[in-house]
Design a protein around this motif. Structure first.
Motif, PDB file in Angstrom:
ATOM      1  N   VAL A 228       0.880  -1.168   0.000  1.00 48.92           N
ATOM      2  CA  VAL A 228       0.000   0.000   0.000  1.00 48.92           C
ATOM      3  C   VAL A 228       0.914   1.214   0.000  1.00 48.92           C
ATOM      4  O   VAL A 228       1.735   1.380   0.908  1.00 48.92           O
ATOM      5  CB  VAL A 228      -0.895   0.028   1.247  1.00 48.92           C
ATOM      6  CG1 VAL A 228      -1.810   1.244   1.213  1.00 48.92           C
ATOM      7  CG2 VAL A 228      -1.695  -1.253   1.368  1.00 48.92           C
ATOM      8  N   GLU A 229       0.810   2.053  -1.030  1.00 45.37           N
ATOM      9  CA  GLU A 229       1.708   3.204  -1.128  1.00 45.37           C
ATOM     10  C   GLU A 229       0.900   4.468  -1.402  1.00 45.37           C
ATOM     11  O   GLU A 229      -0.099   4.430  -2.120  1.00 45.37           O
ATOM     12  CB  GLU A 229       2.736   2.983  -2.233  1.00 45.37           C
ATOM     13  CG  GLU A 229       3.635   1.777  -1.975  1.00 45.37           C
ATOM     14  CD  GLU A 229       4.648   1.556  -3.089  1.00 45.37           C
ATOM     15  OE1 GLU A 229       5.765   2.085  -2.982  1.00 45.37           O
ATOM     16  OE2 GLU A 229       4.296   0.870  -4.065  1.00 45.37           O
ATOM     17  N   ALA A 230       1.352   5.570  -0.836  1.00 46.09           N
ATOM     18  CA  ALA A 230       0.657   6.847  -1.005  1.00 46.09           C
ATOM     19  C   ALA A 230       1.666   7.956  -1.213  1.00 46.09           C
ATOM     20  O   ALA A 230       2.801   7.891  -0.722  1.00 46.09           O
ATOM     21  CB  ALA A 230      -0.212   7.150   0.213  1.00 46.09           C
ATOM     22  N   GLU A 231       1.251   8.977  -1.933  1.00 49.64           N
ATOM     23  CA  GLU A 231       2.083  10.157  -2.155  1.00 49.64           C
ATOM     24  C   GLU A 231       1.196  11.390  -2.002  1.00 49.64           C
ATOM     25  O   GLU A 231       0.065  11.426  -2.515  1.00 49.64           O
ATOM     26  CB  GLU A 231       2.699  10.119  -3.549  1.00 49.64           C
ATOM     27  CG  GLU A 231       3.923  10.983  -3.717  1.00 49.64           C
ATOM     28  CD  GLU A 231       5.146  10.450  -2.988  1.00 49.64           C
ATOM     29  OE1 GLU A 231       6.046  11.261  -2.675  1.00 49.64           O
ATOM     30  OE2 GLU A 231       5.214   9.221  -2.731  1.00 49.64           O
ATOM     31  N   ILE A 232       1.717  12.392  -1.278  1.00 46.73           N
ATOM     32  CA  ILE A 232       0.924  13.568  -0.939  1.00 46.73           C
ATOM     33  C   ILE A 232       1.703  14.826  -1.293  1.00 46.73           C
ATOM     34  O   ILE A 232       2.842  15.008  -0.837  1.00 46.73           O
ATOM     35  CB  ILE A 232       0.579  13.590   0.570  1.00 46.73           C
ATOM     36  CG1 ILE A 232      -0.066  12.261   0.985  1.00 46.73           C
ATOM     37  CG2 ILE A 232      -0.339  14.761   0.900  1.00 46.73           C
ATOM     38  CD1 ILE A 232      -0.183  12.097   2.494  1.00 46.73           C
ATOM     39  N   GLY A 247      -3.342   7.205  10.934  1.00 47.53           N
ATOM     40  CA  GLY A 247      -4.768   7.181  10.616  1.00 47.53           C
ATOM     41  C   GLY A 247      -5.144   5.989   9.755  1.00 47.53           C
ATOM     42  O   GLY A 247      -6.181   5.348   9.962  1.00 47.53           O
ATOM     43  N   LEU A 248      -4.305   5.660   8.782  1.00 44.70           N
ATOM     44  CA  LEU A 248      -4.562   4.504   7.923  1.00 44.70           C
ATOM     45  C   LEU A 248      -4.571   3.220   8.736  1.00 44.70           C
ATOM     46  O   LEU A 248      -5.467   2.384   8.596  1.00 44.70           O
ATOM     47  CB  LEU A 248      -3.500   4.423   6.827  1.00 44.70           C
ATOM     48  CG  LEU A 248      -3.502   3.160   5.958  1.00 44.70           C
ATOM     49  CD1 LEU A 248      -4.812   3.035   5.198  1.00 44.70           C
ATOM     50  CD2 LEU A 248      -2.316   3.160   4.999  1.00 44.70           C
ATOM     51  N   PHE A 372       5.724   0.313   8.180  1.00 42.16           N
ATOM     52  CA  PHE A 372       5.684   1.413   7.218  1.00 42.16           C
ATOM     53  C   PHE A 372       7.100   1.942   6.991  1.00 42.16           C
ATOM     54  O   PHE A 372       7.925   1.917   7.906  1.00 42.16           O
ATOM     55  CB  PHE A 372       4.860   2.591   7.750  1.00 42.16           C
ATOM     56  CG  PHE A 372       3.379   2.448   7.713  1.00 42.16           C
ATOM     57  CD1 PHE A 372       2.628   3.090   6.736  1.00 42.16           C
ATOM     58  CD2 PHE A 372       2.710   1.709   8.677  1.00 42.16           C
ATOM     59  CE1 PHE A 372       1.247   2.999   6.721  1.00 42.16           C
ATOM     60  CE2 PHE A 372       1.327   1.604   8.676  1.00 42.16           C
ATOM     61  CZ  PHE A 372       0.590   2.254   7.685  1.00 42.16           C
ATOM     62  N   GLY A 373       7.332   2.450   5.815  1.00 37.37           N
ATOM     63  CA  GLY A 373       8.526   3.230   5.528  1.00 37.37           C
ATOM     64  C   GLY A 373       8.142   4.406   4.668  1.00 37.37           C
ATOM     65  O   GLY A 373       7.356   4.256   3.724  1.00 37.37           O
ATOM     66  N   MET A 416       3.349   0.660   2.944  1.00 31.85           N
ATOM     67  CA  MET A 416       3.049  -0.291   4.016  1.00 31.85           C
ATOM     68  C   MET A 416       2.972  -1.687   3.435  1.00 31.85           C
ATOM     69  O   MET A 416       2.245  -1.930   2.461  1.00 31.85           O
ATOM     70  CB  MET A 416       1.713   0.046   4.697  1.00 31.85           C
ATOM     71  CG  MET A 416       1.337  -0.929   5.818  1.00 31.85           C
ATOM     72  SD  MET A 416      -0.324  -0.675   6.497  1.00 31.85           S
ATOM     73  CE  MET A 416      -1.341  -1.480   5.248  1.00 31.85           C
ATOM     74  N   GLY A 417       3.710  -2.606   4.003  1.00 33.16           N
ATOM     75  CA  GLY A 417       3.624  -3.997   3.593  1.00 33.16           C
ATOM     76  C   GLY A 417       2.324  -4.609   4.077  1.00 33.16           C
ATOM     77  O   GLY A 417       2.089  -4.715   5.280  1.00 33.16           O
ATOM     78  N   PHE A 418       1.463  -5.002   3.132  1.00 34.72           N
ATOM     79  CA  PHE A 418       0.116  -5.458   3.505  1.00 34.72           C
ATOM     80  C   PHE A 418       0.156  -6.756   4.305  1.00 34.72           C
ATOM     81  O   PHE A 418      -0.577  -6.913   5.281  1.00 34.72           O
ATOM     82  CB  PHE A 418      -0.719  -5.636   2.234  1.00 34.72           C
ATOM     83  CG  PHE A 418      -2.151  -6.004   2.491  1.00 34.72           C
ATOM     84  CD1 PHE A 418      -2.929  -5.264   3.362  1.00 34.72           C
ATOM     85  CD2 PHE A 418      -2.724  -7.099   1.846  1.00 34.72           C
ATOM     86  CE1 PHE A 418      -4.264  -5.601   3.590  1.00 34.72           C
ATOM     87  CE2 PHE A 418      -4.055  -7.437   2.072  1.00 34.72           C
ATOM     88  CZ  PHE A 418      -4.824  -6.689   2.950  1.00 34.72           C
TER      89      PHE A 418
END
Length: 446
Positions: A228-232, A247-248, A372-373, A416-418
């Motif tokens: 799971v990856e996100a960019e803001i 929060g996630l 997470f990283g 995040m490694g699911f």
């Protein structure tokens, strides 16, 4: 006793009296008819052995009869069978899953084509499905755009060289030519593609398979796993990034606990005793924050003997990560500001003088270690240009420099490694038991 899930969706009766076989449109699932969860530990007594003594454990059957209130304290209803049809008979002597035997997860791992039929794997995989939906729900509710990043890529995002190279199985007519103009690999991360998209959308995420050719037999590594990856965009502090990460984790976990409590309870009861209290402890407390430098000092003062001696400038090992979490009271802990030598070129350099750290963050959780990283990304063109030049990567990542040249903004993201997340909330010791078909060194079954 025959478990409700053993009826395999073939229970046709949903009233307390006998009725004719319903039309296909009138089918009702077992859990809907009985109002119990498949893996809750409850069973349904099926009184039919006087009619069909040859029925073997593992067989698929279709049963008609009467649902009545059960006299047993362990269940609410029982089925008085009046008609039985064997859809698929099972050779019980050869069937590796035995009746009323609680097989260890290690044993079931030998049978990836059959283990999903057990209560334990059934519960784990239902939780996995629910957690997937919860993650998508969190990002959607938070205004993120879902991006499908490629599985085939020419980039080595992590820079570790642990890549699976992709080539066509059939020989190309002209040996000098390649299918692609450049070497292609299975992706290790969708982060760089998300950074591209963050220039068009403020918040983006991806959720898909990633691949790492790590020669590891550890309990927390796979060759194929989900990230799971996100960019803001317009994010300038690690605190803001950590708020999204926490929060996630909490929103996803609370939704899983709300939607499939019986499955989680089965795991906590039969797979990881004591995990329920530890999970509640994580959810009700704010996650802690320490710097990498503070973490090294804690480890140096520890009474525990480590296989890897902790020192400033060396990466944290799994044993270090687990100790830090225990030291912090089994509350997840963010470790921030790592030495720049330990991290990839894209992480933003801190202005901290001779220490040369980057704005990186890892979230460590009980039982797993790193979950997470993430980091702030280096958006300053001249700084990134110098780092790429020092690493000899300028030519390969000219397009990445272009992102800074043409309208860059401060931004950051995380992964995040699911499977590790599932290990964390369920207390499953081995990562190979939270994915339907595990791939790891020397093993690619099915």
């Amino acid at each position: 006793m025959l478990g409700a899930r053993r009826l395999l969706g073939a229970l046709r009766l949903c009233s307390s009296v006998s009725c004719p076989r319903p039309r296909a449109s009138a089918k009702m699932r077992v859990r809907e008819a009985l109002r119990v969860q498949d893996a809750s530990g409850e069973c349904v007594t099926v009184q039919f052995f006087c009619y069909y003594r040859e029925l073997t454990f593992g067989s698929s059957v279709q049963v008609q009869g009467q649902l009545v209130i059960s006299q047993s304290k362990r269940q609410t209803v029982e089925l008085k069978a009046e008609k039985i049809e064997v859809i698929g008979n099972c050779e019980a002597k050869a069937f590796p899953i035995k009746y009323k035997e609680r097989h260890p997860l290690e044993y079931l791992r030998q049978y990836p084509h059959l283990r999903c039929r057990t209560n334990a794997l059934g519960s784990i995989l239902r939780v996995r499905s629910e957690a997937t939906a919860a993650i998508h729900s969190y990002f959607k509710d938070s205004g993120f755009v879902h991006i499908h990043t490629p599985v085939l890529t020419s980039n080595d995002c992590e820079g570790a060289g642990e890549l699976f190279q992709v080539e066509p199985s059939s020989k190309i007519k002209v040996p000098e030519e390649s299918f692609f103009d450049v070497p292609a690999f299975l992706t290790v991360s969708g982060q760089l593609h998300l950074e591209v998209m963050s220039g068009a959308f403020t918040q983006v995420f991806t959720f898909g398979p990633t691949f790492r050719a790590e020669n590891s037999q550890s309990r927390r590594h796979l060759a194929e796993f989900y990230m799971v990856e996100a960019e803001i965009s317009f994010i300038e502090s690690l605190q803001d990034l950590m708020q999204v990460m926490e929060g996630l984790f909490k929103a996803t976990t609370e939704m899983v606990l709300s939607h499939c409590p019986e499955d989680v309870e089965l795991c906590h009861q039969f797979i990881a005793s004591g995990q329920k209290g530890r999970l509640e402890h994580m959810l009700k407390n704010n996650f802690l924050i320490i710097s990498y430098t503070e973490a090294i000092e804690i480890l140096k003062q520890a009474s525990q003997n480590f296989a890897f001696t902790p020192k400033w400038g060396a990466d944290l090992q799994t044993e270090h990560e687990k100790y830090l979490v225990r030291h912090c009271g089994n509350i997840p802990v963010f470790v921030i500001n790592y030495p720049s030598e330990l991290k990839p070129f894209y992480m933003r350099e801190n202005e901290d003088g001779p220490q040369h750290t980057v704005a990186a963050v890892d979230l460590l959780v009980p039982g797993v270690g790193e979950l997470f990283g993430g980091s702030l990304r280096e958006e300053r063109y001249h700084v990134l240009e110098q780092r790429l030049a020092r690493s000899g990567l300028t030519k390969a990542y000219q397009w990445y420099l272009d992102l800074r040249k043409f309208g860059s903004v401060p931004h950051g993201g995380f992964g995040m490694g699911f499977e590790r997340y599932l290990q964390c909330i369920l207390g499953v010791d081995n990562i190979k038991d939270v994915i339907p078909f595990p791939r790891f060194t020397h093993s690619c079954l099915l």
